[in-house]
Design a protein around this motif. Sequence first.
Motif, PDB file in Angstrom:
ATOM      1  N   GLY A  49     -47.587   3.327  -4.686  1.00 40.47           N
ATOM      2  CA  GLY A  49     -48.358   2.094  -4.584  1.00 40.47           C
ATOM      3  C   GLY A  49     -47.947   1.300  -3.368  1.00 40.47           C
ATOM      4  O   GLY A  49     -47.053   1.702  -2.615  1.00 40.47           O
ATOM      5  N   PRO A  50     -48.573   0.153  -3.169  1.00 40.56           N
ATOM      6  CA  PRO A  50     -48.240  -0.666  -1.996  1.00 40.56           C
ATOM      7  C   PRO A  50     -46.819  -1.228  -2.042  1.00 40.56           C
ATOM      8  O   PRO A  50     -46.267  -1.588  -1.012  1.00 40.56           O
ATOM      9  CB  PRO A  50     -49.272  -1.797  -2.044  1.00 40.56           C
ATOM     10  CG  PRO A  50     -49.815  -1.789  -3.422  1.00 40.56           C
ATOM     11  CD  PRO A  50     -49.631  -0.414  -3.970  1.00 40.56           C
ATOM     12  N   ASP A  51     -46.229  -1.274  -3.233  1.00 44.89           N
ATOM     13  CA  ASP A  51     -44.867  -1.802  -3.339  1.00 44.89           C
ATOM     14  C   ASP A  51     -43.802  -0.720  -3.143  1.00 44.89           C
ATOM     15  O   ASP A  51     -42.615  -1.005  -3.153  1.00 44.89           O
ATOM     16  CB  ASP A  51     -44.669  -2.482  -4.694  1.00 44.89           C
ATOM     17  CG  ASP A  51     -44.944  -1.549  -5.867  1.00 44.89           C
ATOM     18  OD1 ASP A  51     -45.703  -0.581  -5.681  1.00 44.89           O
ATOM     19  OD2 ASP A  51     -44.397  -1.795  -6.958  1.00 44.89           O
ATOM     20  N   THR A  52     -44.219   0.532  -2.935  1.00 45.17           N
ATOM     21  CA  THR A  52     -43.268   1.621  -2.671  1.00 45.17           C
ATOM     22  C   THR A  52     -42.688   1.438  -1.275  1.00 45.17           C
ATOM     23  O   THR A  52     -43.423   1.184  -0.320  1.00 45.17           O
ATOM     24  CB  THR A  52     -43.973   2.989  -2.763  1.00 45.17           C
ATOM     25  OG1 THR A  52     -44.584   3.105  -4.043  1.00 45.17           O
ATOM     26  CG2 THR A  52     -42.997   4.125  -2.572  1.00 45.17           C
ATOM     27  N   PRO A  53     -41.371   1.554  -1.126  1.00 42.78           N
ATOM     28  CA  PRO A  53     -40.752   1.389   0.201  1.00 42.78           C
ATOM     29  C   PRO A  53     -41.331   2.377   1.219  1.00 42.78           C
ATOM     30  O   PRO A  53     -41.650   3.531   0.864  1.00 42.78           O
ATOM     31  CB  PRO A  53     -39.279   1.677  -0.061  1.00 42.78           C
ATOM     32  CG  PRO A  53     -39.081   1.428  -1.520  1.00 42.78           C
ATOM     33  CD  PRO A  53     -40.380   1.787  -2.172  1.00 42.78           C
ATOM     34  N   PRO A  54     -41.482   1.951   2.464  1.00 44.65           N
ATOM     35  CA  PRO A  54     -42.083   2.804   3.501  1.00 44.65           C
ATOM     36  C   PRO A  54     -41.382   4.157   3.683  1.00 44.65           C
ATOM     37  O   PRO A  54     -42.048   5.163   3.894  1.00 44.65           O
ATOM     38  CB  PRO A  54     -41.977   1.971   4.774  1.00 44.65           C
ATOM     39  CG  PRO A  54     -41.826   0.565   4.320  1.00 44.65           C
ATOM     40  CD  PRO A  54     -41.156   0.627   2.982  1.00 44.65           C
ATOM     41  N   LEU A  55     -40.071   4.186   3.590  1.00 42.90           N
ATOM     42  CA  LEU A  55     -39.340   5.442   3.759  1.00 42.90           C
ATOM     43  C   LEU A  55     -39.757   6.452   2.693  1.00 42.90           C
ATOM     44  O   LEU A  55     -40.075   7.602   3.001  1.00 42.90           O
ATOM     45  CB  LEU A  55     -37.824   5.193   3.681  1.00 42.90           C
ATOM     46  CG  LEU A  55     -36.940   6.433   3.795  1.00 42.90           C
ATOM     47  CD1 LEU A  55     -37.040   7.031   5.191  1.00 42.90           C
ATOM     48  CD2 LEU A  55     -35.508   6.100   3.449  1.00 42.90           C
ATOM     49  N   ALA A  56     -39.805   6.021   1.452  1.00 39.91           N
ATOM     50  CA  ALA A  56     -40.207   6.910   0.354  1.00 39.91           C
ATOM     51  C   ALA A  56     -41.666   7.320   0.490  1.00 39.91           C
ATOM     52  O   ALA A  56     -42.022   8.483   0.292  1.00 39.91           O
ATOM     53  CB  ALA A  56     -39.977   6.215  -0.986  1.00 39.91           C
ATOM     54  N   ARG A  57     -42.517   6.371   0.841  1.00 41.88           N
ATOM     55  CA  ARG A  57     -43.949   6.650   0.986  1.00 41.88           C
ATOM     56  C   ARG A  57     -44.197   7.693   2.072  1.00 41.88           C
ATOM     57  O   ARG A  57     -44.977   8.621   1.892  1.00 41.88           O
ATOM     58  CB  ARG A  57     -44.698   5.346   1.288  1.00 41.88           C
ATOM     59  CG  ARG A  57     -46.193   5.471   1.173  1.00 41.88           C
ATOM     60  CD  ARG A  57     -46.924   4.141   1.223  1.00 41.88           C
ATOM     61  NE  ARG A  57     -46.499   3.229   2.261  1.00 41.88           N
ATOM     62  CZ  ARG A  57     -45.849   2.080   2.036  1.00 41.88           C
ATOM     63  NH1 ARG A  57     -45.572   1.701   0.822  1.00 41.88           N
ATOM     64  NH2 ARG A  57     -45.501   1.303   3.043  1.00 41.88           N
ATOM     65  N   GLN A  58     -43.504   7.562   3.203  1.00 45.31           N
ATOM     66  CA  GLN A  58     -43.682   8.512   4.305  1.00 45.31           C
ATOM     67  C   GLN A  58     -43.205   9.913   3.932  1.00 45.31           C
ATOM     68  O   GLN A  58     -43.883  10.899   4.203  1.00 45.31           O
ATOM     69  CB  GLN A  58     -42.941   8.038   5.554  1.00 45.31           C
ATOM     70  CG  GLN A  58     -43.590   6.886   6.261  1.00 45.31           C
ATOM     71  CD  GLN A  58     -44.962   7.245   6.793  1.00 45.31           C
ATOM     72  OE1 GLN A  58     -45.261   8.379   7.123  1.00 45.31           O
ATOM     73  NE2 GLN A  58     -45.832   6.253   6.848  1.00 45.31           N
ATOM     74  N   HIS A  59     -42.033  10.010   3.296  1.00 49.09           N
ATOM     75  CA  HIS A  59     -41.524  11.327   2.926  1.00 49.09           C
ATOM     76  C   HIS A  59     -42.397  11.977   1.859  1.00 49.09           C
ATOM     77  O   HIS A  59     -42.641  13.187   1.899  1.00 49.09           O
ATOM     78  CB  HIS A  59     -40.068  11.243   2.473  1.00 49.09           C
ATOM     79  CG  HIS A  59     -39.103  11.279   3.615  1.00 49.09           C
ATOM     80  ND1 HIS A  59     -38.659  12.456   4.172  1.00 49.09           N
ATOM     81  CD2 HIS A  59     -38.514  10.293   4.321  1.00 49.09           C
ATOM     82  CE1 HIS A  59     -37.827  12.193   5.170  1.00 49.09           C
ATOM     83  NE2 HIS A  59     -37.728  10.877   5.283  1.00 49.09           N
ATOM     84  N   LEU A  60     -42.891  11.195   0.914  1.00 48.81           N
ATOM     85  CA  LEU A  60     -43.806  11.742  -0.095  1.00 48.81           C
ATOM     86  C   LEU A  60     -45.101  12.222   0.540  1.00 48.81           C
ATOM     87  O   LEU A  60     -45.615  13.293   0.212  1.00 48.81           O
ATOM     88  CB  LEU A  60     -44.112  10.684  -1.162  1.00 48.81           C
ATOM     89  CG  LEU A  60     -43.104  10.559  -2.292  1.00 48.81           C
ATOM     90  CD1 LEU A  60     -43.382   9.307  -3.109  1.00 48.81           C
ATOM     91  CD2 LEU A  60     -43.125  11.782  -3.170  1.00 48.81           C
ATOM     92  N   LYS A  61     -45.628  11.428   1.465  1.00 53.15           N
ATOM     93  CA  LYS A  61     -46.873  11.804   2.149  1.00 53.15           C
ATOM     94  C   LYS A  61     -46.684  13.093   2.937  1.00 53.15           C
ATOM     95  O   LYS A  61     -47.489  14.025   2.821  1.00 53.15           O
ATOM     96  CB  LYS A  61     -47.299  10.662   3.078  1.00 53.15           C
ATOM     97  CG  LYS A  61     -48.540  10.938   3.892  1.00 53.15           C
ATOM     98  CD  LYS A  61     -48.828   9.743   4.808  1.00 53.15           C
ATOM     99  CE  LYS A  61     -50.018   9.968   5.693  1.00 53.15           C
ATOM    100  NZ  LYS A  61     -50.249   8.826   6.605  1.00 53.15           N
ATOM    101  N   GLN A  62     -45.626  13.160   3.717  1.00 55.39           N
ATOM    102  CA  GLN A  62     -45.361  14.346   4.528  1.00 55.39           C
ATOM    103  C   GLN A  62     -45.169  15.582   3.654  1.00 55.39           C
ATOM    104  O   GLN A  62     -45.778  16.626   3.895  1.00 55.39           O
ATOM    105  CB  GLN A  62     -44.119  14.133   5.397  1.00 55.39           C
ATOM    106  CG  GLN A  62     -44.256  13.091   6.475  1.00 55.39           C
ATOM    107  CD  GLN A  62     -45.232  13.491   7.554  1.00 55.39           C
ATOM    108  OE1 GLN A  62     -45.284  14.648   7.968  1.00 55.39           O
ATOM    109  NE2 GLN A  62     -46.011  12.542   8.022  1.00 55.39           N
ATOM    110  N   ALA A  63     -44.329  15.472   2.633  1.00 60.13           N
ATOM    111  CA  ALA A  63     -44.026  16.629   1.785  1.00 60.13           C
ATOM    112  C   ALA A  63     -45.261  17.120   1.035  1.00 60.13           C
ATOM    113  O   ALA A  63     -45.488  18.325   0.921  1.00 60.13           O
ATOM    114  CB  ALA A  63     -42.909  16.276   0.804  1.00 60.13           C
TER     115      ALA A  63
END
Length: 136
Positions: A49-63
């Motif tokens: 969600g929008p409250d997810t930290p950017p680092l986690a969001r980016q790694h989840l998106k990439q993976a």
Amino acid sequence: MNSEDDFGITEDKQGQSLAVTAAALFLLNLLALPGLAFLILAGLWLKVGPDTPPLARQHLKQATYVSFWGGLLIVGLSAAILLAGGLQSAWTWVVLILYFTCIHSTLILLGMIALIKAMNGQIWRYPLIGPTVDAP
């Protein structure tokens, strides 16, 4: 927190543990639990969600994206090689094994780099098939 609950893992940056989980699931999908690890990874990505930290969001998106496209590369082109060369040709199997080994091992190597980056709290983008990194 008592010493029994301390596993020696500290989260230096917000979302770092989720980033490490995403990279680990990527590698699990390639090495031990294909399909199941992808479903867990995709489920985590859908919960972002929008409250997810950017680092986690980016790694989840990439993976998630690279797991999807990497799977298509491995399965789709392997099937195309088999269809083009036929099951009886020895050269079909030589090309197929070389192709599979090169793509699979490259994805594993890149997944290890992603895990290292996640453990260091750094953003990572998979080359060629990784989606663009969002601006901070």
